[in-house]
Design an enzyme around this catalytic site. Structure first.
Site, PDB file in Angstrom:
ATOM      1  N   SER A   1       5.384  -6.552  -1.950  1.00 59.22           N
ATOM      2  CA  SER A   1       5.058  -6.686  -0.532  1.00 59.22           C
ATOM      3  C   SER A   1       5.485  -8.067  -0.045  1.00 59.22           C
ATOM      4  O   SER A   1       5.111  -9.079  -0.643  1.00 59.22           O
ATOM      5  CB  SER A   1       3.545  -6.513  -0.372  1.00 59.22           C
ATOM      6  OG  SER A   1       3.178  -6.676   0.962  1.00 59.22           O
ATOM      7  N   ALA A   2       6.260  -8.103   1.057  1.00 56.45           N
ATOM      8  CA  ALA A   2       6.864  -9.366   1.503  1.00 56.45           C
ATOM      9  C   ALA A   2       5.853 -10.431   1.910  1.00 56.45           C
ATOM     10  O   ALA A   2       6.068 -11.623   1.675  1.00 56.45           O
ATOM     11  CB  ALA A   2       7.802  -9.073   2.681  1.00 56.45           C
ATOM     12  N   HIS A   3       4.728 -10.002   2.504  1.00 52.89           N
ATOM     13  CA  HIS A   3       3.834 -11.030   3.073  1.00 52.89           C
ATOM     14  C   HIS A   3       3.069 -11.821   2.017  1.00 52.89           C
ATOM     15  O   HIS A   3       2.372 -12.783   2.328  1.00 52.89           O
ATOM     16  CB  HIS A   3       2.885 -10.425   4.126  1.00 52.89           C
ATOM     17  CG  HIS A   3       1.757  -9.589   3.597  1.00 52.89           C
ATOM     18  ND1 HIS A   3       0.455 -10.051   3.590  1.00 52.89           N
ATOM     19  CD2 HIS A   3       1.715  -8.339   3.095  1.00 52.89           C
ATOM     20  CE1 HIS A   3      -0.337  -9.091   3.103  1.00 52.89           C
ATOM     21  NE2 HIS A   3       0.409  -8.046   2.800  1.00 52.89           N
TER      22      HIS A   3
ATOM     23  N   THR B   1       0.840  -1.200   0.000  1.00 49.43           N
ATOM     24  CA  THR B   1       0.000   0.000   0.000  1.00 49.43           C
ATOM     25  C   THR B   1       0.876   1.251   0.000  1.00 49.43           C
ATOM     26  O   THR B   1       0.667   2.179  -0.789  1.00 49.43           O
ATOM     27  CB  THR B   1      -0.922  -0.001   1.240  1.00 49.43           C
ATOM     28  OG1 THR B   1      -1.730  -1.183   1.182  1.00 49.43           O
ATOM     29  CG2 THR B   1      -1.807   1.224   1.295  1.00 49.43           C
TER      30      THR B   1
ATOM     31  N   CYS C   1      -8.932  -6.703   1.921  1.00 50.17           N
ATOM     32  CA  CYS C   1      -9.172  -5.354   2.443  1.00 50.17           C
ATOM     33  C   CYS C   1     -10.637  -4.972   2.286  1.00 50.17           C
ATOM     34  O   CYS C   1     -11.147  -4.143   3.020  1.00 50.17           O
ATOM     35  CB  CYS C   1      -8.321  -4.347   1.688  1.00 50.17           C
ATOM     36  SG  CYS C   1      -6.693  -4.963   1.377  1.00 50.17           S
TER      37      CYS C   1
HETATM   38  N1  PLP Z   1      -1.793  -4.368  -4.279  1.00 48.90           N
HETATM   39  C1  PLP Z   1      -2.312  -5.586  -4.473  1.00 48.90           C
HETATM   40  C2  PLP Z   1      -2.545  -6.069  -5.864  1.00 48.90           C
HETATM   41  C3  PLP Z   1      -2.618  -6.396  -3.381  1.00 48.90           C
HETATM   42  O1  PLP Z   1      -3.128  -7.607  -3.575  1.00 48.90           O
HETATM   43  C4  PLP Z   1      -2.371  -5.902  -2.071  1.00 48.90           C
HETATM   44  C5  PLP Z   1      -2.746  -6.706  -0.885  1.00 48.90           C
HETATM   45  O2  PLP Z   1      -3.690  -7.459  -0.906  1.00 48.90           O
HETATM   46  C6  PLP Z   1      -1.821  -4.625  -1.932  1.00 48.90           C
HETATM   47  C7  PLP Z   1      -1.541  -3.878  -3.052  1.00 48.90           C
HETATM   48  C8  PLP Z   1      -1.516  -4.051  -0.579  1.00 48.90           C
HETATM   49  O3  PLP Z   1      -0.357  -4.616  -0.046  1.00 48.90           O
HETATM   50  P1  PLP Z   1      -0.056  -4.553   1.535  1.00 48.90           P
HETATM   51  O4  PLP Z   1      -1.013  -5.505   2.175  1.00 48.90           O
HETATM   52  O5  PLP Z   1       1.357  -4.992   1.666  1.00 48.90           O
HETATM   53  O6  PLP Z   1      -0.246  -3.138   1.949  1.00 48.90           O
END
Ligand code: PLP
Length: 391
Positions: free
Chosen positions: A201-203, A73, A328
């Site tokens: 994003s690492a997770h 994000t 989310c």
């Molecule tokens: N972009 C995409 C395509 C995602 O799938 C996600 C998380 O689900 C994000 C951005 C956001 O990443 P983070 O959870 O590391 O903030």
């Protein structure tokens, strides 16, 4: 029996090798990477090692092109708002797609609402692909940025980023891609693919939560989105999350080594699961494309006449974790903006479920899911007024 986890697009378990690598950085080697003393320099050293591993995973030429963030994000926000603020005198038009993650969509909406930008949200076809002709037609004199995701988090569509990057370059426009779902799943080479900025994003690839990165090609200027210290070459202020960054580096190293084997395994499990759902359950639709243009671990199915939320609750009672789409957005009863963008009705969008496979899933998980799922769908349909009408 262990619970069956089919929600790797929401998040993944941290690999034990990753956790082991992180642990000393909570207790023994706890220096601040900005400090000049030895503990600080040790921390700075491992942060730079991790930077190199991430650069290697995505084919970046220089490790300095990697900026650590708190996740996908923040990386999306930095790329889009940072570019918008840096180039506002050149133009105030941005192009993105209607199926982006909210980290991109809401950032674009913020720029429209608060800073007077104009954003074009490209529609997609019925499998979720951006139309390149439509992209060309949307480009204006004042377009400063194209931001199109590498792979969609709900339906797994892999967008033609190389072609998009070429169009952006022809018009001297920067190209950012949200590759949060693609990193560690499919090969990426930012140089060959001509990508200017890329979020990860690492997770999502068996690293820890709360840490990510933005790749920014050398020479591109961004306005930092947090003010404070001089960390990350003044592009992202704030003390680095050293254990998290070490974990992300290790996860990147493992992903690079194992990705192709994992992708082969997951895509064959994916295709097997899709064909078994179609043969054992009536009135189902696949959302997103088939085959090589789909993320290896992604399955998204609409079960007609019933609500995705009820399917999820029933699966949960049987110790199966899946999702109706973006983690989310869950908790909201709005239908998925991604499924609606494919041209599906609200009713069909409400009946969609995502199963996302990952490291650790095996044939036994698929067998258990297929033992349980047809019964749940039948039971819910027996209670559905829509289904009664159909019969
Ligand atoms: N972009 C995409 C395509 C995602 O799938 C996600 C998380 O689900 C994000 C951005 C956001 O990443 P983070 O959870 O590391 O903030």
């Amino acid at each position: 029996m262990k619970s069956k986890y089919f929600d790797h697009a929401a998040t993944t378990p941290v690999r034990s090798e990753v956790m082991e690598e992180m642990l000393p950085f909570f207790t023994d080697i706890y220096g601040n990477a900005s400090s000049v003393h030895l503990p600080g320099q040790k921390a700075a050293g491992v942060v730079d090692d991790a930077r190199q591993k991430i650069a290697d995973l995505i084919g970046a030429d220089r490790s300095e092109e990697i900026i650590f963030t708190s996740g996908g994000t923040e990386a999306d926000n930095l790329a889009i708002k940072g570019t918008a603020m840096a180039l506002k005198d050149k133009g105030k038009h941005i192009i993105t797609s209607s199926i982006e993650h909210h980290a991109v969509l809401h950032t674009c909406q913020f720029l429209e609402k608060h800073l007077g930008f104009d954003v074009t949200y490209l529609e997609v076809d019925k499998e979720g692909f951006v139309d390149l002709e439509m992209l060309r037609k949307s480009i204006r004199e004042d377009t400063i940025l194209i931001s199109i995701m590498m792979a969609n988090n709900e339906i797994g569509t892999i967008e033609p980023v190389e072609e998009i990057a070429e169009i952006a370059e022809e018009h001297d426009i920067l190209f950012h891609t949200d590759a949060v779902q693609a990193v560690g799943q499919i090969p990426i080479d930012v140089v060959k693919q001509n990508i200017d900025m890329l979020s990860l994003s690492a997770h999502k690839f068996n690293g820890p939560k709360g840490v990510g990165a933005l790749y920014v090609k050398k020479g591109i200027k961004l306005v930092p989105q947090s003010s404070g210290g001089a960390q990350e070459r003044k592009r992202r202020a704030g003390t680095e999350n050293v254990p998290g960054i070490v974990g992300m580096g290790k996860a990147a190293e493992l992903a690079k080594k194992e990705m192709m084997e994992k992708a082969d395994k997951l895509s064959s499990m994916r295709d097997d699961l899709i064909s078994r759902i179609f043969s054992d359950i009536d009135d189902v639709l696949l959302n997103g494309p088939e085959g090589k243009d789909r993320l290896p671990g992604n399955i998204n199915i609409t079960f007609k006449f019933i609500e995705g939320e009820s399917i999820l609750l029933n699966l949960n009672m049987m110790d199966i974790a899946a999702s109706t789409g973006s983690a989310c957005a869950s908790g909201s009863l709005d239908p998925s903006h991604v499924i609606l963008a494919l041209g599906r009705s609200h009713e069909l969008a409400h009946g969609s479920i995502r199963f996302s496979l990952g490291y650790g899933n095996d044939q036994e998980d698929i067998e258990y899911l297929m033992e349980v799922l047809p019964g749940i769908i039948n039971r819910l349909r027996e209670m559905s007024p829509l289904y009664a009408k159909k019969k």
